[in-house]
Design a protein around this motif. Sequence first.
Motif, PDB file in Angstrom:
ATOM      1  N   ILE A  51       0.780-108.571  -4.373  1.00 38.46           N
ATOM      2  CA  ILE A  51      -0.295-109.587  -3.088  1.00 38.46           C
ATOM      3  C   ILE A  51       0.307-110.414  -2.375  1.00 38.46           C
ATOM      4  O   ILE A  51       1.397-111.186  -2.969  1.00 38.46           O
ATOM      5  CB  ILE A  51      -1.064-110.404  -4.336  1.00 38.46           C
ATOM      6  N   GLN A  52       0.660-109.896  -1.061  1.00 37.47           N
ATOM      7  CA  GLN A  52       0.769-111.514  -0.644  1.00 37.47           C
ATOM      8  C   GLN A  52      -0.217-112.799  -0.174  1.00 37.47           C
ATOM      9  O   GLN A  52      -1.063-112.084   0.496  1.00 37.47           O
ATOM     10  CB  GLN A  52       1.075-110.643   1.181  1.00 37.47           C
ATOM     11  N   LEU A  64       3.342-117.774   1.997  1.00 37.90           N
ATOM     12  CA  LEU A  64       4.156-117.267   3.417  1.00 37.90           C
ATOM     13  C   LEU A  64       3.075-117.908   3.564  1.00 37.90           C
ATOM     14  O   LEU A  64       2.027-118.687   3.598  1.00 37.90           O
ATOM     15  CB  LEU A  64       4.509-116.244   3.657  1.00 37.90           C
ATOM     16  N   GLN A  65       3.955-118.835   4.977  1.00 34.24           N
ATOM     17  CA  GLN A  65       3.095-119.771   6.086  1.00 34.24           C
ATOM     18  C   GLN A  65       3.666-118.946   7.755  1.00 34.24           C
ATOM     19  O   GLN A  65       4.765-119.368   7.528  1.00 34.24           O
ATOM     20  CB  GLN A  65       3.813-121.181   5.732  1.00 34.24           C
ATOM     21  N   ALA A  66       2.567-119.003   8.320  1.00 35.60           N
ATOM     22  CA  ALA A  66       2.940-119.081   9.754  1.00 35.60           C
ATOM     23  C   ALA A  66       1.176-119.973  10.656  1.00 35.60           C
ATOM     24  O   ALA A  66       0.663-119.252   9.875  1.00 35.60           O
ATOM     25  CB  ALA A  66       2.796-117.568  10.140  1.00 35.60           C
ATOM     26  N   HIS A 101       0.113-126.486  -1.043  1.00 32.59           N
ATOM     27  CA  HIS A 101      -0.359-124.998  -0.991  1.00 32.59           C
ATOM     28  C   HIS A 101      -0.261-123.677  -2.104  1.00 32.59           C
ATOM     29  O   HIS A 101      -0.084-124.276  -3.200  1.00 32.59           O
ATOM     30  CB  HIS A 101       0.686-123.883  -0.148  1.00 32.59           C
ATOM     31  N   LEU A 102      -0.924-122.682  -1.760  1.00 34.13           N
ATOM     32  CA  LEU A 102      -1.391-122.156  -3.391  1.00 34.13           C
ATOM     33  C   LEU A 102       0.140-121.266  -3.903  1.00 34.13           C
ATOM     34  O   LEU A 102       1.340-121.072  -2.710  1.00 34.13           O
ATOM     35  CB  LEU A 102      -2.052-120.559  -2.391  1.00 34.13           C
ATOM     36  N   PRO A 152       7.725-116.140   5.718  1.00 28.03           N
ATOM     37  CA  PRO A 152       8.448-114.690   5.897  1.00 28.03           C
ATOM     38  C   PRO A 152      10.165-114.123   5.779  1.00 28.03           C
ATOM     39  O   PRO A 152      10.040-112.605   5.402  1.00 28.03           O
ATOM     40  CB  PRO A 152       7.346-113.708   6.880  1.00 28.03           C
ATOM     41  N   PRO A 153       9.848-114.042   7.738  1.00 31.62           N
ATOM     42  CA  PRO A 153      11.614-113.008   7.355  1.00 31.62           C
ATOM     43  C   PRO A 153      12.857-114.010   6.955  1.00 31.62           C
ATOM     44  O   PRO A 153      13.507-112.743   6.668  1.00 31.62           O
ATOM     45  CB  PRO A 153      11.680-113.374   9.229  1.00 31.62           C
TER      46      PRO A 153
END
Length: 228
Positions: free
Chosen positions: A37-38, A57-59, A52-53, A157-158
């Motif tokens: 899961i992402q 990942l964050q954007a 955060h969870l 993410p990257p």
Amino acid sequence: MYRFLLALLLSSSTLLAQQQTSVDAVTFAKGIQQPGIQVFDVRTAGEFNTGHLPDALQADYTKKTEFNERVQYLNKTKPVYVYCLSGGRSSAAARWMRENGFQQVVELEGGINAWKQAGEPLTGVSEKKPQMSVATYEKAIQQKGWVLTDVGATWCPPCRQMEPVLEKFLRENKQVTLVKVDGGNDVELMKAIDAKGLPTFILYKDGKEVWRKQGVVELRVLTEALQR
């Protein structure tokens, strides 16, 4: 006939489950425990740092350039569980993702607010820590030989995608010293070294910058940079 009806019923139930795109906090919490899961937080970096969870990942969805750049490093074939503060931004982000090829996107109804009300835990609540100073950074890179600066963050993410590449590069090139700059904290230093995005890699030889690259870099490209 009975078997046919049973198969049709099961098929309909599966399709309904796949079409369920918005779930409550308890269901969301169970969902993100599945392998592969992402988890995707589309709030601002400041909001993210208030908690955060796990493994998110964050954007920032409101920054279109940042969002569009980072979302491309998510796997479209694997489920993405997306959330924001109250559900508005994550709903818009999820709609964009579905329209752009993501096969399964699940939204958290009510966002972080609903998550807290359900008694679910948050992680990564940042205690304010001092930024790395320019002087400290200059001292770290002003040494004989090779120094590689990695400006990144665990929630990027990257940057996450680059972790195994960097690990292999450093294993194969033990003469290189790594200096890490926290892209979520060391903002003044980032301005000083003109690092405008995450990740940014800067290679120094004997204290002098010889190569720089923003974004994901192949192992081959990193290795070739040492030939400069």
